[in-house]
Design a protein around this motif. Structure first.
Motif: not given
Length: 397
Positions: A7-13, A62-64
């Motif tokens: 919830t604190s980081k943007k999702p990243l692929g 970001y969070l992968v």
């Protein structure tokens, strides 16, 4: 457990392009090489890991949550190299504890040792290229395996403990008719995959199958359409939900990584010809393995087609990509994101609904039907023209 909250980081692929193949399939125009000499492999491994390490510091927020190894044939590259790359990603980025981590494979390169090693490293999803169940057709299109090898590969994948398996199939192949395609589907369904991708054959310029197409009897457009509709119906009856034009899954087994492409998520690509959409910029790595290796070693330029894409300019992409999915588009979402009127588009979609080509769900989102997917190019083109007309009126105000 991850120290970083989703919830604190943007999702990243993250996508890793592994450009090595045992041989080139006759229909394939993806970037790959069949030269598997040690220097090329080692040079690629060093370059892609250096590229990952250099990029990681650019994504602290970001969070992968998805990692996808595509190609090429990642399984042919081997477990050791894939494990090193994944380990480098883990050290360079914040990785979600429940990240979806996929590798593509061909049946002939699946071994118990490879599966055990990758499972222990955290890979939890396999995308297996089966294509069809007919060995004669497989040979015609240049596949390096038999259907029996595909069946055995699935057995080994299950034995190794993988709970998320996707199988790739192609319809519209040489000498294939509706009956043969339906038999392929029935046989593949016996393997009980969680996910199935079914792609219609496209003859790409410069591929052997395109160059020598006159030697084969290829299904025409009408036959491909019949195959497609039969696919949708059969898979629906067996509990597979269609969530994108070519993709079907059991409940909750959508490809989380590919959904990023179709719904505007951010992703970073590494390896020759890999694409990225990150921090408002879109860019592609050069389509040249030696050039990529040299560029990374020397600090040279390995990116091309770099462009900044403001949010409002992504309105067309929103229509093109979201309407590939059954998630579809929302008028409220569209107007909020792009500051453009949805009413002209909704009027056109109402007309599509009258023809059985679109539906509006209870949540107000519009999506195409199976019949609409067959006509998606023309439907989306019409919507883009209406969108551009709205832009023109807006600019004149």
């Amino acid at each position: 457990m991850s120290l970083f909250s989703p919830t604190s980081k943007k999702p990243l692929g993250i996508y890793i392009h592994v450009p090595f193949c045992r041989s080139k399939c006759h229909y394939c125009d993806f970037y790959s090489v069949t030269d598997m000499d040690i220097l090329s492999q080692e040079g690629y491994l060093d370059a892609v890991c250096d590229h990952i390490r250099e990029t990681g510091p650019l994504a602290p927020d970001y969070l992968v949550d998805t990692v996808y190894f595509g190609g090429g044939t990642p399984s042919y590259f081997g477990a050791e190299g894939l494990a090193v790359i994944l380990s480098t990603i883990r050290r360079s980025f914040h990785i979600a504890s429940d990240a979806e981590i996929t590798f593509e494979a061909n049946p002939d390169s699946i071994t118990p040792k490879l599966l055990r090693r990758l499972r222990s490293e955290g890979f939890n999803r396999v995308s297996l290229g089966v294509q069809c169940d007919d060995d004669e057709i497989l040979q015609t299109i240049g596949r390096p395996h038999s259907y029996d090898q595909a069946v055995e590969a699935v057995r080994l994948i299950r034995k190794a403990g993988y709970k998320n398996l996707s199988l790739d199939l192609i319809y519209g192949l040489p000498e294939q008719d509706l009956e043969r395609w339906q038999r392929t589907l029935s046989n593949v369904l016996e393997l009980k995959p969680e996910h199935i991708s079914c792609y219609g054959l496209k003859l790409e310029e410069g591929t052997p199958l395109c160059d020598y197409q006159q030697q084969f009897r290829l299904p025409d457009d009408d036959m491909q359409a019949d195959m497609y509709l039969a696919t949708v119906e059969l898979l629906r009856s067996r509990g597979y939900r269609q969530y994108e034009i070519s993709n079907f899954c059991k409940r909750g087994r959508e490809s989380r990584h590919n959904m990023k492409y179709w719904t505007g998520g951010e992703y970073l690509g590494f390896g020759p010809n890999a694409s990225s959409d990150f921090a408002g910029q879109r860019f592609t790595v050069i389509r040249d393995l030696p050039g990529y290796i040299t560029g990374i070693r020397s600090g040279g330029q390995v990116l091309q087609e770099v462009q900044t894409v403001p949010q409002r300019e992504r309105a067309g992409e929103y229509l093109m990509m979201h309407l590939r999915t059954t998630y579809g588009i929302s008028g409220e979402e569209y107007e909020k994101k792009f500051l453009l009127p949805f009413a002209p588009l909704e009027k056109a979609l109402e007309q599509c609904r009258g023809r059985g080509h679109a539906l509006r769900g209870g949540d107000g989102r519009w999506h195409l039907t199976a019949e609409g997917f067959l006509l998606s190019n023309s439907i989306i083109t019409d919507l883009l023209l209406l969108q551009e007309k709205s832009r023109t009126i807006d600019r004149r105000k």
